[in-house]
Motif scaffolding. Sequence first.
Motif, PDB file in Angstrom:
ATOM      1  N   LEU A  22      45.758  16.198  36.724  1.00  0.00           N
ATOM      2  CA  LEU A  22      44.315  16.658  35.302  1.00  0.00           C
ATOM      3  C   LEU A  22      44.667  17.567  34.365  1.00  0.00           C
ATOM      4  N   PHE A  23      45.162  18.518  35.585  1.00  0.00           N
ATOM      5  CA  PHE A  23      45.181  19.810  34.668  1.00  0.00           C
ATOM      6  C   PHE A  23      46.314  20.411  34.312  1.00  0.00           C
ATOM      7  N   VAL A  24      47.226  19.205  33.891  1.00  0.00           N
ATOM      8  CA  VAL A  24      48.403  19.491  33.329  1.00  0.00           C
ATOM      9  C   VAL A  24      48.506  20.310  31.957  1.00  0.00           C
ATOM     10  N   ASP A  25      48.750  21.418  31.529  1.00  0.00           N
ATOM     11  CA  ASP A  25      48.882  22.187  29.653  1.00  0.00           C
ATOM     12  C   ASP A  25      49.541  21.133  28.994  1.00  0.00           C
ATOM     13  N   ILE A  26      48.898  21.644  28.266  1.00  0.00           N
ATOM     14  CA  ILE A  26      49.263  20.389  27.248  1.00  0.00           C
ATOM     15  C   ILE A  26      50.890  20.515  26.205  1.00  0.00           C
ATOM     16  N   ASN A  27      50.828  21.815  26.383  1.00  0.00           N
ATOM     17  CA  ASN A  27      52.215  22.300  26.059  1.00  0.00           C
ATOM     18  C   ASN A  27      53.711  22.099  26.947  1.00  0.00           C
ATOM     19  N   LEU A  28      53.332  21.872  28.040  1.00  0.00           N
ATOM     20  CA  LEU A  28      54.370  21.712  29.097  1.00  0.00           C
ATOM     21  C   LEU A  28      55.211  20.363  28.948  1.00  0.00           C
ATOM     22  N   LEU A  29      56.107  20.219  27.911  1.00  0.00           N
ATOM     23  CA  LEU A  29      56.799  19.122  27.256  1.00  0.00           C
ATOM     24  C   LEU A  29      56.733  18.032  28.453  1.00  0.00           C
ATOM     25  N   TYR A  30      57.966  18.289  29.322  1.00  0.00           N
ATOM     26  CA  TYR A  30      57.444  17.281  30.484  1.00  0.00           C
ATOM     27  C   TYR A  30      56.670  16.185  30.609  1.00  0.00           C
ATOM     28  N   PHE A  31      55.431  17.034  30.695  1.00  0.00           N
ATOM     29  CA  PHE A  31      54.020  15.982  30.881  1.00  0.00           C
ATOM     30  C   PHE A  31      53.378  15.400  29.516  1.00  0.00           C
ATOM     31  N   ARG A  32      53.586  16.240  28.606  1.00  0.00           N
ATOM     32  CA  ARG A  32      52.784  16.138  27.068  1.00  0.00           C
ATOM     33  C   ARG A  32      52.169  14.909  26.674  1.00  0.00           C
ATOM     34  N   ASN A  33      53.032  13.140  27.114  1.00  0.00           N
ATOM     35  CA  ASN A  33      52.518  12.297  26.846  1.00  0.00           C
ATOM     36  C   ASN A  33      51.520  11.929  27.813  1.00  0.00           C
ATOM     37  N   PHE A  34      51.909  12.622  29.792  1.00  0.00           N
ATOM     38  CA  PHE A  34      50.442  12.320  29.800  1.00  0.00           C
ATOM     39  C   PHE A  34      48.311  13.246  29.800  1.00  0.00           C
ATOM     40  N   LEU A  85      53.445  18.662  47.854  1.00  0.00           N
ATOM     41  CA  LEU A  85      54.782  19.373  47.217  1.00  0.00           C
ATOM     42  C   LEU A  85      54.803  18.362  45.714  1.00  0.00           C
ATOM     43  N   LEU A  86      54.336  17.383  46.070  1.00  0.00           N
ATOM     44  CA  LEU A  86      53.957  16.618  44.696  1.00  0.00           C
ATOM     45  C   LEU A  86      53.349  17.119  43.494  1.00  0.00           C
ATOM     46  N   SER A  87      52.568  17.720  44.010  1.00  0.00           N
ATOM     47  CA  SER A  87      51.146  18.222  43.143  1.00  0.00           C
ATOM     48  C   SER A  87      51.442  18.818  42.180  1.00  0.00           C
ATOM     49  N   TYR A  88      50.607  19.193  40.963  1.00  0.00           N
ATOM     50  CA  TYR A  88      50.885  19.972  40.312  1.00  0.00           C
ATOM     51  C   TYR A  88      50.498  21.339  40.469  1.00  0.00           C
ATOM     52  N   PRO A  89      50.864  22.443  40.515  1.00  0.00           N
ATOM     53  CA  PRO A  89      50.652  23.801  40.683  1.00  0.00           C
ATOM     54  C   PRO A  89      49.740  24.675  39.613  1.00  0.00           C
ATOM     55  N   ALA A  90      49.625  24.475  38.368  1.00  0.00           N
ATOM     56  CA  ALA A  90      47.996  24.720  38.038  1.00  0.00           C
ATOM     57  C   ALA A  90      46.613  24.309  37.953  1.00  0.00           C
ATOM     58  N   ILE A  91      46.626  23.559  39.143  1.00  0.00           N
ATOM     59  CA  ILE A  91      45.311  22.841  38.847  1.00  0.00           C
ATOM     60  C   ILE A  91      44.271  24.376  39.352  1.00  0.00           C
ATOM     61  N   LEU A  92      44.820  25.151  40.158  1.00  0.00           N
ATOM     62  CA  LEU A  92      44.618  26.233  41.066  1.00  0.00           C
ATOM     63  C   LEU A  92      45.471  27.988  40.375  1.00  0.00           C
TER      64      LEU A  92
END
Length: 370
Positions: A22-34, A85-92
Motif C-alpha cells: 500500500l506504500f508503493v510510490d506512484i513513480n515506481l514504474l514496476y508497480f504503477r498499475n497497482f 523478504l517479499l515485502s515492499y521496503p518503503a513501508i518504513l
Amino acid sequence: MIRYFPSIYALVSIIFVIFSYLFVDINLLYFRNFYSGISTDLRLITSLSYAIFILIFFSSYLILLKNVQTAHIKKIIIVSCLGMLLSYPAILSYDIFNYIGTSKVLFIYHENPYLQMPIEFIGDPILMFTRAANKVALYGPLWVFLSGIPYAISFGNYFVSVFVFKIFVSVFYVGIVYLIRKLTNSYFSILLFAANPLVIIETFVSGHNDVVMMFFALLAFYLLKKKQLFLAFIFLLMSALIKYATLFLIPVFIYAAFQTINNRKLNWDRIYFYCFFSMLLVFLLSIFREEIYPWYVIWPFTFLVLIPAKKKEIYLFIALTFGLMLSYIPYMYSGSYFGIYRFLRIISIFIPPVFLGIYLFFQKNFKLNK
C-alpha cells in the motif's frame, strides 16, 4: 494453542507483506498499475492497521520467549523471515534505494560517491522514487564496495535489486544468529535476537545494513575469545568501515586484547556488557546528530542477547524495541516529521520502557515490603 501458532503467525506475516505494498510510490514504474494511494488517502486506517500488526508481532515474540523449547520456533522464524523478504521496503524506510543509488554512482557512472550525489545524474529513473538523493555516500567505504555485489547480481534491474539487496543483508543476519549460538549455546539468546520483530522488520523488510556491521563486530569478539587477535582486529576494522559507530567498541576491544595477551582470565559476560553499554551510548548520542532511528538499536541489542542472565535489562530493551516500532506511527498518520509529531515520535519510543521500568520497580519493592 501453541500447535496452531506457526500457521497463525505465518498468515499474519503474509497479510503484513500485502499491506506493505500500500506504500508503493506512484513513480515506481514496476508497480504503477497497482498504486492505490491508500497509505496517503486513508492515513488513520493505515496507521491503526500498522499498530495492530506491531502488537501482534510483539505479543507473538513474548509467547515464543515463554515457550522457548517448543519445536515450532525454528519454523516460525524461517517462515516469517522468508515471507518478509517479499515485502515492499518503503513501508518504513527508503534507505535501500539510497544503497542502490550510491552503488550506481560508483559502479555505473564511475564517480566518487563521497563527492557526487545521485541527484546529479539527471534522468536516472531511481530518482523518481527514492529519498535523500541529494546526499553523498553516508556509509563507510567497505559498505559502498559490498553494495556492488547485490547490484551486480541484479544486472541493474531496479525491481530485482531491491530484493537481492535484502537477500544479501539477510545472509549476515544468519551469520549473527550462528555467532550467538557459538558464543552462548543458549537457545534463549538466539531467540531473543532472531525472533525480535524490530530485527526482522528492519532487516528483511527495510533491508538496513546494520546487521552487516554488527556481524563483523560480533565476529571480531568471537575471534578475540579464540585468541586470534590479528583477525579479530581486522574484522572490527571492517565493521567500522561499514558504519563508523563500532569505533566505540575499540576501548573494550583493547582492554580485552590486553588481558588476553597477558593471559589474564576474562569475564566475558562483563566484556559483552561493556560492548552493550558502548553501543547503547552511541545509539543514544545519535539524537544529537539527527534523530534516533529504530534500526540503530540493533547495535547494542546484538551484545545484550549474549548475557541471557540479565533478564530485567533484556525485557526493558524489548520494550524499547516495541516503542521504536511504534515511533513510525506519527509520520504514517500525519506525513510530517516536525512539530507535535516529532514530540509524539519521541514519546512513543520511551513510553513502553519507562512504564515497564516503573512496573518492575514497584514489583520489586512490593515483594521486599511484603
